[in-house]
Motif scaffolding. Sequence first.
Motif, PDB file in Angstrom:
ATOM      1  N   ASN A 182      23.742  29.102  42.560  1.00 60.25           N
ATOM      2  CA  ASN A 182      24.926  28.869  43.404  1.00 60.25           C
ATOM      3  C   ASN A 182      26.254  29.124  42.690  1.00 60.25           C
ATOM      4  O   ASN A 182      27.283  28.511  43.004  1.00 60.25           O
ATOM      5  CB  ASN A 182      24.906  27.450  43.992  1.00 60.25           C
ATOM      6  CG  ASN A 182      23.849  27.293  45.076  1.00 60.25           C
ATOM      7  OD1 ASN A 182      23.263  28.279  45.512  1.00 60.25           O
ATOM      8  ND2 ASN A 182      23.599  26.077  45.507  1.00 60.25           N
ATOM      9  N   ASN A 183      26.244  30.022  41.695  1.00 64.36           N
ATOM     10  CA  ASN A 183      27.480  30.522  41.067  1.00 64.36           C
ATOM     11  C   ASN A 183      28.294  29.467  40.322  1.00 64.36           C
ATOM     12  O   ASN A 183      29.518  29.565  40.252  1.00 64.36           O
ATOM     13  CB  ASN A 183      28.373  31.207  42.102  1.00 64.36           C
ATOM     14  CG  ASN A 183      27.879  32.599  42.452  1.00 64.36           C
ATOM     15  OD1 ASN A 183      27.226  33.256  41.650  1.00 64.36           O
ATOM     16  ND2 ASN A 183      28.194  33.044  43.648  1.00 64.36           N
ATOM     17  N   TYR A 184      27.638  28.491  39.730  1.00 64.73           N
ATOM     18  CA  TYR A 184      28.384  27.500  38.959  1.00 64.73           C
ATOM     19  C   TYR A 184      28.540  27.877  37.493  1.00 64.73           C
ATOM     20  O   TYR A 184      29.447  27.394  36.819  1.00 64.73           O
ATOM     21  CB  TYR A 184      27.734  26.113  39.093  1.00 64.73           C
ATOM     22  CG  TYR A 184      28.113  25.448  40.389  1.00 64.73           C
ATOM     23  CD1 TYR A 184      29.331  24.802  40.533  1.00 64.73           C
ATOM     24  CD2 TYR A 184      27.264  25.512  41.488  1.00 64.73           C
ATOM     25  CE1 TYR A 184      29.695  24.223  41.735  1.00 64.73           C
ATOM     26  CE2 TYR A 184      27.610  24.933  42.698  1.00 64.73           C
ATOM     27  CZ  TYR A 184      28.835  24.292  42.820  1.00 64.73           C
ATOM     28  OH  TYR A 184      29.200  23.724  44.012  1.00 64.73           O
ATOM     29  N   GLN A 185      27.682  28.753  36.990  1.00 66.18           N
ATOM     30  CA  GLN A 185      27.776  29.128  35.589  1.00 66.18           C
ATOM     31  C   GLN A 185      29.034  29.937  35.280  1.00 66.18           C
ATOM     32  O   GLN A 185      29.555  29.885  34.170  1.00 66.18           O
ATOM     33  CB  GLN A 185      26.530  29.909  35.180  1.00 66.18           C
ATOM     34  CG  GLN A 185      25.270  29.053  35.101  1.00 66.18           C
ATOM     35  CD  GLN A 185      24.058  29.851  34.698  1.00 66.18           C
ATOM     36  OE1 GLN A 185      23.813  30.933  35.222  1.00 66.18           O
ATOM     37  NE2 GLN A 185      23.280  29.331  33.755  1.00 66.18           N
ATOM     38  N   GLN A 186      29.543  30.670  36.258  1.00 65.83           N
ATOM     39  CA  GLN A 186      30.712  31.517  36.013  1.00 65.83           C
ATOM     40  C   GLN A 186      31.942  30.712  35.587  1.00 65.83           C
ATOM     41  O   GLN A 186      32.805  31.214  34.854  1.00 65.83           O
ATOM     42  CB  GLN A 186      31.043  32.331  37.261  1.00 65.83           C
ATOM     43  CG  GLN A 186      31.503  31.506  38.452  1.00 65.83           C
ATOM     44  CD  GLN A 186      31.928  32.374  39.623  1.00 65.83           C
ATOM     45  OE1 GLN A 186      32.457  33.467  39.434  1.00 65.83           O
ATOM     46  NE2 GLN A 186      31.697  31.889  40.842  1.00 65.83           N
ATOM     47  N   TYR A 187      31.995  29.452  35.992  1.00 67.88           N
ATOM     48  CA  TYR A 187      33.176  28.647  35.674  1.00 67.88           C
ATOM     49  C   TYR A 187      33.248  28.259  34.197  1.00 67.88           C
ATOM     50  O   TYR A 187      34.322  27.892  33.711  1.00 67.88           O
ATOM     51  CB  TYR A 187      33.210  27.397  36.560  1.00 67.88           C
ATOM     52  CG  TYR A 187      33.398  27.734  38.014  1.00 67.88           C
ATOM     53  CD1 TYR A 187      34.659  28.077  38.514  1.00 67.88           C
ATOM     54  CD2 TYR A 187      32.317  27.765  38.884  1.00 67.88           C
ATOM     55  CE1 TYR A 187      34.830  28.411  39.847  1.00 67.88           C
ATOM     56  CE2 TYR A 187      32.483  28.100  40.219  1.00 67.88           C
ATOM     57  CZ  TYR A 187      33.734  28.422  40.699  1.00 67.88           C
ATOM     58  OH  TYR A 187      33.900  28.759  42.018  1.00 67.88           O
ATOM     59  N   THR A 188      32.133  28.348  33.512  1.00 67.54           N
ATOM     60  CA  THR A 188      32.177  28.051  32.080  1.00 67.54           C
ATOM     61  C   THR A 188      32.989  29.095  31.326  1.00 67.54           C
ATOM     62  O   THR A 188      33.490  28.824  30.235  1.00 67.54           O
ATOM     63  CB  THR A 188      30.753  27.983  31.494  1.00 67.54           C
ATOM     64  OG1 THR A 188      30.113  29.254  31.623  1.00 67.54           O
ATOM     65  CG2 THR A 188      29.942  26.924  32.214  1.00 67.54           C
ATOM     66  N   THR A 189      33.144  30.264  31.923  1.00 61.35           N
ATOM     67  CA  THR A 189      34.035  31.295  31.379  1.00 61.35           C
ATOM     68  C   THR A 189      35.421  31.219  32.004  1.00 61.35           C
ATOM     69  O   THR A 189      36.440  31.248  31.314  1.00 61.35           O
ATOM     70  CB  THR A 189      33.453  32.701  31.606  1.00 61.35           C
ATOM     71  OG1 THR A 189      32.211  32.812  30.924  1.00 61.35           O
ATOM     72  CG2 THR A 189      34.405  33.774  31.095  1.00 61.35           C
ATOM     73  N   LEU A 190      35.466  31.077  33.323  1.00 57.06           N
ATOM     74  CA  LEU A 190      36.749  31.067  34.025  1.00 57.06           C
ATOM     75  C   LEU A 190      37.655  29.943  33.553  1.00 57.06           C
ATOM     76  O   LEU A 190      38.868  30.124  33.386  1.00 57.06           O
ATOM     77  CB  LEU A 190      36.515  30.931  35.536  1.00 57.06           C
ATOM     78  CG  LEU A 190      35.759  32.065  36.222  1.00 57.06           C
ATOM     79  CD1 LEU A 190      35.563  31.747  37.695  1.00 57.06           C
ATOM     80  CD2 LEU A 190      36.471  33.400  36.049  1.00 57.06           C
ATOM     81  N   PHE A 191      37.093  28.773  33.321  1.00 59.19           N
ATOM     82  CA  PHE A 191      37.893  27.609  32.956  1.00 59.19           C
ATOM     83  C   PHE A 191      38.077  27.461  31.446  1.00 59.19           C
ATOM     84  O   PHE A 191      38.655  26.476  30.987  1.00 59.19           O
ATOM     85  CB  PHE A 191      37.249  26.340  33.516  1.00 59.19           C
ATOM     86  CG  PHE A 191      37.263  26.253  35.025  1.00 59.19           C
ATOM     87  CD1 PHE A 191      38.082  27.064  35.788  1.00 59.19           C
ATOM     88  CD2 PHE A 191      36.444  25.341  35.681  1.00 59.19           C
ATOM     89  CE1 PHE A 191      38.086  26.984  37.182  1.00 59.19           C
ATOM     90  CE2 PHE A 191      36.451  25.236  37.064  1.00 59.19           C
ATOM     91  CZ  PHE A 191      37.274  26.067  37.815  1.00 59.19           C
ATOM     92  N   ASP A 192      37.601  28.422  30.680  1.00 59.55           N
ATOM     93  CA  ASP A 192      37.718  28.376  29.225  1.00 59.55           C
ATOM     94  C   ASP A 192      39.134  28.770  28.811  1.00 59.55           C
ATOM     95  O   ASP A 192      39.586  29.885  29.067  1.00 59.55           O
ATOM     96  CB  ASP A 192      36.691  29.324  28.595  1.00 59.55           C
ATOM     97  CG  ASP A 192      36.542  29.112  27.098  1.00 59.55           C
ATOM     98  OD1 ASP A 192      37.569  28.861  26.426  1.00 59.55           O
ATOM     99  OD2 ASP A 192      35.412  29.215  26.600  1.00 59.55           O
ATOM    100  N   ARG A 193      39.831  27.863  28.130  1.00 61.38           N
ATOM    101  CA  ARG A 193      41.224  28.103  27.739  1.00 61.38           C
ATOM    102  C   ARG A 193      41.365  29.210  26.691  1.00 61.38           C
ATOM    103  O   ARG A 193      42.441  29.786  26.532  1.00 61.38           O
ATOM    104  CB  ARG A 193      41.843  26.832  27.158  1.00 61.38           C
ATOM    105  CG  ARG A 193      41.929  25.654  28.100  1.00 61.38           C
ATOM    106  CD  ARG A 193      42.674  24.481  27.476  1.00 61.38           C
ATOM    107  NE  ARG A 193      42.083  24.070  26.214  1.00 61.38           N
ATOM    108  CZ  ARG A 193      42.612  24.317  25.018  1.00 61.38           C
ATOM    109  NH1 ARG A 193      43.756  24.988  24.921  1.00 61.38           N
ATOM    110  NH2 ARG A 193      42.014  23.902  23.907  1.00 61.38           N
TER     111      ARG A 193
END
Length: 497
Positions: A466-477
């Motif tokens: 369900n596309n939750y892994q992508q946020y570990t990159t998107l939200f990485d400062r």
Amino acid sequence: MKYLMRLAISFLPVALVALESTGQKPNIIYLMADDQNVLSVGCYGNSEVKTPNMDKIGNQGIIFARHYNTTAICMASRATVFTGMYEYKTGTNFDHGDMKPEVWKKSYPVLLREAGYLTAFAGKFGFEVEELGLCEDDFDIWGGAPGQSGYVTKKNSSMAKYAEDYPHSTLSYGAFGQDVIREAVKQNKPFCLSISFKAPHRPVQPDPKFDDVYAGKTFTKPANFGREAGEHMSAQSKQGRQYARFHEWHYDTDYDGVMAKYYQLVYGIDVAVGMIMEELEKQGIADNTVIIYTSDNGYICGSHGYASKVLPMEEASRAPLMIYDPRSASAGKKLTCAALTGNIDFAPTILDLAGVPIPENMDGESMVPLLRKPKKDIHEQLAFINAWGVVPTQSLTCLTKDWKYTYWWYGDSEMKPTEELYNLKSDPLEMKNLAKDPKSFSTLKTMRAKYDAELERWKQETVSYNNYQQYTTLFDRTIPWEQKNFTKSKNTDESNH
């Protein structure tokens, strides 16, 4: 280890002592509004609203001053409430997908039923479980509705028998609650009643029975009302519908009229709550019934020149929470708890109250210790998640008792990634972003580190679907936005949510 610590520290001294002293398992009532903010409840300090039954729960029990929904939109919030897990572990939200059966099997209704509780649900269920749908077979008594539900009782087949006496759905849920209480007494079983009211969610359709309650009333606007009070907020937060709806929903031109209808919807809930509390007294079980009242998220109502919810600002992410446990030593003392709490805590709390072991997978903590000692703390920090809606508004926030930090990762030709830092102790209305204040640099570094810890937890524990892994990159400062690729999942134009 977390599970064992809970048994040793929380479960044994609190829940078991209570059970041993009474010889009975407590009844548990979980009541949840939809889109209700803290300013709509009298016991939170607004003398212009009428909520006598909600106030009674708060004044007899504990009023929680710092309660947050870790995702401020209905589908994800409800999945979190049932399971005690952050959204990235439930894998459930609009634009993402339904809940997996293995996640639902560890929800508090399933576990309580297995432990011998009579379980009942009515109202807006809010999501579906793959292969199981609305899970009505997992409850002893069912009055739930699919999708967004509605205000016309007869349109919900599971509640149709109440339609003649209660054509507006809000009061029908009060009648449902009364019937559940009677049935539990008849069967001599402890019960867990969960009701999710449609109100005060749009469309604006309050029960006409209460048209006179706020007719002609005027209301005091919050001190952070209007567009000028939001000029310092991120450009990203202004790209979604929350910004446009300040005008579209007429907070700018008809504040009194809009709020009168909103408060009228809340008043209907209060009457329904009173019906349930009255039945507890009538059946002689009020002294062994714990009542939890809250909302799935807050509502902005014009603060900072925004409307609706979803965003990390206080008005959207905070929600009312009152818990009354008549067996507690704190009962009847009009106490307020300033501990940081979240909707991840409901499932552990309900299980703890029932004397049922808390699964290790749950992220939340039991709030039962706070009912005994309201000055205690159960969290040092919480995450606030928005993984829904238009891309720029999606973000991750870290909360502590005194501070809130948000990293707005999105950038384009018109905006750059940015940060917001608010001192909630001295600036609860979030009027000054301290992210670029040299005097706050030390705190900024600390909150960045706490944020990074929340993101690392996401990386380690997120579901693989369900596309939750992508946020570990998107939200990485540490990763430039130019190197981030976003995948839209399903339809992002969810106008009814």
